[in-house]
Design a protein around this motif. Structure first.
Motif: not given
Length: 334
Positions: A37-45, A47-54, A312-313, A318-326
């Protein structure tokens, strides 16, 4: 020497073609679910951009004017007034020197001043803090209620499911903004915590439907049948066996509920039904200065920009987490 080499060669265990590749594949598959899950999440650009912005927005809002007893680094407050300078225009400079600007500088009032001389940067930061607090409360409350309702309806089926899902369907048919406005009129004037709680009571329906669908698929699995066969109570099966297997859906629901809560609170505050004086929020700030839209547009730009940034962030996260968990998502490689 030749004989020793031949003996050593003969003593080696022959390997099938591709055996090393299979071993490497096994090492990759040996990763735990959390690592995948962590690997998929950190490959989602996104989600990373949203995390840094938030993270930037939260740190800016909390550290600038402080929170509670913790002081901030900005020397002006959201209620302190002063003489209006240069028509209250923003003093923030963003143009680089080689384009004819003076480089990045904050000035005395980077976001300008409002009609009564308050520093608009401090006012916007306070509104951001309040909007974030309400959004988090709404997200947690809505997800908790929706998770329990969906899990109980999906596990027990029959009359229990019928009653719970009919209530859910009834709440879905009522426009969320209208229902939230009615609730906010009755209880929204008792503080931001109470406002967050009552808004959470009207935004849990989507989570309930998602959790119910997952529980329906899991309740017939072997591990649930095994738990029933040894006399495990329904409460323990739901909270110890079923819900841990839908944690991905729950986490994604939290993020999406927070993003929706930011917009819902802003809409209610814009209508005058959300946060009440003396406190403020991003939506309330826009509502207060809507009459100055044509003459002093920066009074809308800054709170509007923060509303959009937060929504947006959180959506991207949430989009990155959905892709990571599914695991059925193919947009992010393992």
């Amino acid at each position: 020497m030749v004989r020793k080499a031949q003996t050593a060669e003969a003593g080696r265990t022959p390997q099938a073609p591709g055996a090393s590749d299979a071993a490497q594949g096994m090492s990759v598959k040996a990763r735990t679910q959390s690592q995948l899950v962590r690997s998929r999440f950190f490959r989602h650009r996104g989600a990373l951009a949203g995390m840094f912005l938030l993270t930037f927005v939260v740190l800016l809002a909390v550290t600038s004017i402080g929170a509670g007893p913790i002081p901030g680094w900005w020397d002006k407050g959201p209620v302190r007034t002063s003489d209006i300078v240069n028509g209250g225009r923003p003093t923030l400079g963003l143009w680089p020197t080689f384009l004819g600007g003076g480089g990045l500088h904050l000035g005395e009032h980077p976001f300008g001043q409002d009609n009564i001389g308050r520093d608009y940067f401090a006012v916007t930061m306070r509104g951001t803090q309040v909007s974030l607090v309400i959004a988090v409360i709404v997200g947690v409350v809505a997800t908790a209620i929706g998770t329990v309702v969906g899990a109980v309806a999906g596990y027990f089926r029959g009359k229990t499911e019928a009653v719970l899902m009919r209530v859910t369907d009834l709440m879905i048919t009522i426009p969320t903004l209208l229902f939230a406005a009615m609730v906010a009129v009755m209880w929204g004037n008792k503080g931001i915590v109470m406002l967050g709680l009552v808004l959470g009571l009207v935004t849990w329906t989507q989570t309930a439907r998602l959790v119910r669908g997952e529980v329906l698929a899991l309740r017939e699995k072997e591990f649930v049948e095994a738990a029933r066969s040894v006399g495990t109570s329904a409460k323990r099966i739901i909270f110890k066996h079923l819900l841990p297997n839908v944690v991905g859906i729950i986490i994604v629901s939290v993020t999406l509920a927070i993003a929706a809560a930011v917009l819902l609170e802003s809409a209610l505050s814009f209508l005058g039904l959300g946060v009440q004086p003396p406190d403020t929020s991003l939506g309330k700030i826009i509502n207060e200065y809507r009459s100055a839209m044509m003459t002093r547009p920066w009074l809308f730009y800054w709170p509007g920009a923060f509303i959009i940034s937060i929504a947006l962030s959180v959506n991207f996260i949430g989009d990155g987490l959905r892709d990571a968990f599914d695991p059925r998502q193919n947009r992010v490689r393992n």
